[in-house]
Design a protein around this motif. Structure first.
Motif, PDB file in Angstrom:
ATOM      1  N   ALA A   1     -11.180  -4.870   3.545  1.00 51.49           N
ATOM      2  CA  ALA A   1     -11.693  -4.437   2.395  1.00 51.49           C
ATOM      3  C   ALA A   1     -10.849  -3.440   1.546  1.00 51.49           C
ATOM      4  O   ALA A   1      -9.910  -2.812   2.029  1.00 51.49           O
ATOM      5  CB  ALA A   1     -13.084  -3.622   2.631  1.00 51.49           C
ATOM      6  N   PHE A   2     -10.965  -3.170   0.278  1.00 50.50           N
ATOM      7  CA  PHE A   2     -10.197  -2.161  -0.441  1.00 50.50           C
ATOM      8  C   PHE A   2     -10.911  -1.383  -1.445  1.00 50.50           C
ATOM      9  O   PHE A   2     -12.156  -1.861  -1.648  1.00 50.50           O
ATOM     10  CB  PHE A   2      -9.103  -2.879  -1.550  1.00 50.50           C
ATOM     11  CG  PHE A   2      -8.117  -3.893  -0.794  1.00 50.50           C
ATOM     12  CD1 PHE A   2      -6.924  -3.127  -0.141  1.00 50.50           C
ATOM     13  CD2 PHE A   2      -8.205  -4.973  -0.642  1.00 50.50           C
ATOM     14  CE1 PHE A   2      -6.111  -3.890   0.321  1.00 50.50           C
ATOM     15  CE2 PHE A   2      -7.378  -5.978  -0.121  1.00 50.50           C
ATOM     16  CZ  PHE A   2      -6.149  -5.425   0.667  1.00 50.50           C
ATOM     17  N   HIS A   3     -10.678  -0.057  -1.809  1.00 46.56           N
ATOM     18  CA  HIS A   3     -11.576   0.654  -2.700  1.00 46.56           C
ATOM     19  C   HIS A   3     -11.132   0.350  -4.068  1.00 46.56           C
ATOM     20  O   HIS A   3     -10.303   0.353  -4.811  1.00 46.56           O
ATOM     21  CB  HIS A   3     -11.036   2.111  -2.594  1.00 46.56           C
ATOM     22  CG  HIS A   3     -11.971   2.993  -3.021  1.00 46.56           C
ATOM     23  ND1 HIS A   3     -13.162   2.768  -3.726  1.00 46.56           N
ATOM     24  CD2 HIS A   3     -11.767   4.558  -3.256  1.00 46.56           C
ATOM     25  CE1 HIS A   3     -13.461   3.967  -4.156  1.00 46.56           C
ATOM     26  NE2 HIS A   3     -12.836   4.988  -3.957  1.00 46.56           N
ATOM     27  N   PRO A   4     -12.521  -0.488  -4.549  1.00 53.76           N
ATOM     28  CA  PRO A   4     -12.316  -1.037  -6.196  1.00 53.76           C
ATOM     29  C   PRO A   4     -12.082   0.075  -7.063  1.00 53.76           C
ATOM     30  O   PRO A   4     -11.754  -0.082  -8.229  1.00 53.76           O
ATOM     31  CB  PRO A   4     -13.750  -1.671  -6.155  1.00 53.76           C
ATOM     32  CG  PRO A   4     -14.583  -1.085  -5.304  1.00 53.76           C
ATOM     33  CD  PRO A   4     -13.784  -0.690  -3.867  1.00 53.76           C
ATOM     34  N   ALA A   5     -12.418   1.639  -6.636  1.00 53.99           N
ATOM     35  CA  ALA A   5     -12.351   2.473  -7.651  1.00 53.99           C
ATOM     36  C   ALA A   5     -11.276   3.461  -7.453  1.00 53.99           C
ATOM     37  O   ALA A   5     -11.250   4.395  -7.840  1.00 53.99           O
ATOM     38  CB  ALA A   5     -13.619   3.375  -7.711  1.00 53.99           C
ATOM     39  N   HIS A   6     -10.114   2.856  -6.732  1.00 49.96           N
ATOM     40  CA  HIS A   6      -8.928   3.740  -6.576  1.00 49.96           C
ATOM     41  C   HIS A   6      -8.259   4.147  -7.769  1.00 49.96           C
ATOM     42  O   HIS A   6      -8.126   3.292  -8.884  1.00 49.96           O
ATOM     43  CB  HIS A   6      -7.896   2.859  -5.646  1.00 49.96           C
ATOM     44  CG  HIS A   6      -6.944   3.448  -4.943  1.00 49.96           C
ATOM     45  ND1 HIS A   6      -5.979   4.174  -5.602  1.00 49.96           N
ATOM     46  CD2 HIS A   6      -6.836   3.599  -3.528  1.00 49.96           C
ATOM     47  CE1 HIS A   6      -5.025   4.814  -5.047  1.00 49.96           C
ATOM     48  NE2 HIS A   6      -5.504   4.655  -3.697  1.00 49.96           N
ATOM     49  N   PRO A   7      -8.058   5.213  -7.651  1.00 47.05           N
ATOM     50  CA  PRO A   7      -7.246   5.806  -9.221  1.00 47.05           C
ATOM     51  C   PRO A   7      -6.175   5.191  -9.600  1.00 47.05           C
ATOM     52  O   PRO A   7      -5.833   5.364 -10.868  1.00 47.05           O
ATOM     53  CB  PRO A   7      -6.800   7.422  -8.660  1.00 47.05           C
ATOM     54  CG  PRO A   7      -7.827   7.662  -7.545  1.00 47.05           C
ATOM     55  CD  PRO A   7      -7.979   6.422  -6.921  1.00 47.05           C
ATOM     56  N   ILE A   8      -5.276   4.370  -8.729  1.00 48.01           N
ATOM     57  CA  ILE A   8      -4.015   3.589  -9.372  1.00 48.01           C
ATOM     58  C   ILE A   8      -4.721   2.501 -10.455  1.00 48.01           C
ATOM     59  O   ILE A   8      -3.940   2.117 -11.061  1.00 48.01           O
ATOM     60  CB  ILE A   8      -3.292   2.975  -8.046  1.00 48.01           C
ATOM     61  CG1 ILE A   8      -2.104   2.581  -8.440  1.00 48.01           C
ATOM     62  CG2 ILE A   8      -4.261   1.947  -7.349  1.00 48.01           C
ATOM     63  CD1 ILE A   8      -1.234   3.422  -9.224  1.00 48.01           C
ATOM     64  N   ILE A   9      -5.769   2.026 -10.122  1.00 45.89           N
ATOM     65  CA  ILE A   9      -6.355   0.813 -10.893  1.00 45.89           C
ATOM     66  C   ILE A   9      -6.611   1.571 -12.485  1.00 45.89           C
ATOM     67  O   ILE A   9      -5.898   0.920 -13.433  1.00 45.89           O
ATOM     68  CB  ILE A   9      -7.663   0.528 -10.308  1.00 45.89           C
ATOM     69  CG1 ILE A   9      -7.670  -0.100  -8.936  1.00 45.89           C
ATOM     70  CG2 ILE A   9      -8.420  -0.617 -11.539  1.00 45.89           C
ATOM     71  CD1 ILE A   9      -6.587  -1.349  -8.665  1.00 45.89           C
ATOM     72  N   GLU A  10      -7.032   2.719 -12.514  1.00 41.82           N
ATOM     73  CA  GLU A  10      -7.349   3.160 -13.735  1.00 41.82           C
ATOM     74  C   GLU A  10      -5.929   3.360 -14.531  1.00 41.82           C
ATOM     75  O   GLU A  10      -5.907   3.505 -15.566  1.00 41.82           O
ATOM     76  CB  GLU A  10      -8.178   4.455 -13.905  1.00 41.82           C
ATOM     77  CG  GLU A  10      -8.702   4.911 -15.223  1.00 41.82           C
ATOM     78  CD  GLU A  10      -9.290   3.824 -16.166  1.00 41.82           C
ATOM     79  OE1 GLU A  10      -8.879   3.798 -17.385  1.00 41.82           O
ATOM     80  OE2 GLU A  10     -10.015   3.110 -15.497  1.00 41.82           O
TER      81      GLU A  10
END
Length: 257
Positions: A234-243
């Motif tokens: 599982a991965f954190h979907p709201a990780h800051p790297i995405i934004e």
């Protein structure tokens, strides 16, 4: 809208493409007559045409055909497919007169949501080419969805991650964005992000995924889309790297067709 070399395409010509399934394409999102990475898309078409047909495409004519078929305002998804309507399956070496098919459809209006992926061992034929032959990719996507996942992530026979069914995969290890070093399609969105954000390229085994903080998919239709789970990781979907990556991609200046 569908035009072949700037004119309406016939049913017979489309049937040849459907039944023979030999050719290549690129697709992109157009917004008010502009496209991010347009030059890279045109370069891909020219390069792949030499590879599949031994012929040269003219970038100026490609732009002309796209302008004729694509809406001048608003947002749409455009696909440019190159194939030879005269191809004979018995002598594909004689297919040397590539035509340009441009199709346009409404672009997805909603923002992409996080999705899950299942790894599977598969390497596409001529993975560096964006081929119209999608059987293998769609077959594995179907199998993944039937097994409770949203899509398929490919790994080579040595267990190294390569690409998704119709997307590139990127990872974040807590320090750097990582793009897998593997035989895969060099996607335009991935290439733009490589220019816009610090990264590393390295071999990534399926077993390495458990050590990553975030995973995401990229292509021209979705931009950057977070992955919430790969297999049992599982991965954190709201990780800051995405934004951060979405912001970097949005800052890439679009090119006028």
């Amino acid at each position: 809208m569908a035009q072949l070399n700037g004119r309406p395409v016939t049913v017979e010509e489309l049937a040849k493409l459907a039944l023979t399934n030999y050719g290549h394409f690129t697709s992109f999102r157009i917004e008010d007559g502009c496209v991010r990475g347009l030059g890279l898309h045109l370069d891909r078409l020219i390069r792949d045409c030499r590879e599949l047909f031994g012929a040269d495409l003219d970038a100026g004519r490609l732009r002309h055909h796209i302008r004729n078929a694509a809406p001048a305002t608003g947002t749409a998804t455009v696909r440019v497919t190159v194939f030879d309507p005269a191809i004979d399956p018995g002598s594909p070496d004689l297919a040397r007169d590539p035509h340009t098919l441009v199709t346009a459809r409404a672009a997805a209006g909603s923002a992409p949501t996080a999705f899950t992926a299942r790894t599977t061992t598969y390497v596409r034929d001529a993975p560096e080419v964006k081929s119209v032959g999608l059987f293998g990719s769609l077959h594995h996507r179907r199998a993944a969805r039937l097994n409770g996942f949203d899509d398929a992530l490919f790994a080579d026979p040595t267990g190294h991650v390569s690409e998704g069914a119709t997307w590139n995969i990127g990872l974040y290890d807590g320090s750097d964005v990582i793009w897998p070093d593997a035989a895969c399609l060099s996607g335009v969105t991935m290439r733009l992000l490589r220019q816009a954000h610090r990264h590393r390229t390295m071999r990534v085994r399926v077993s390495d995924l458990a050590g990553m903080e975030a995973a995401f998919a990229t292509n021209a239709a979705i931009g950057v889309r977070e992955i919430s789970r790969i297999d049992g990781v599982a991965f954190h979907p709201a990780h800051p790297i995405i934004e951060a990556l979405r912001t970097a991609y949005a800052a890439v200046p679009p090119e006028t067709i």
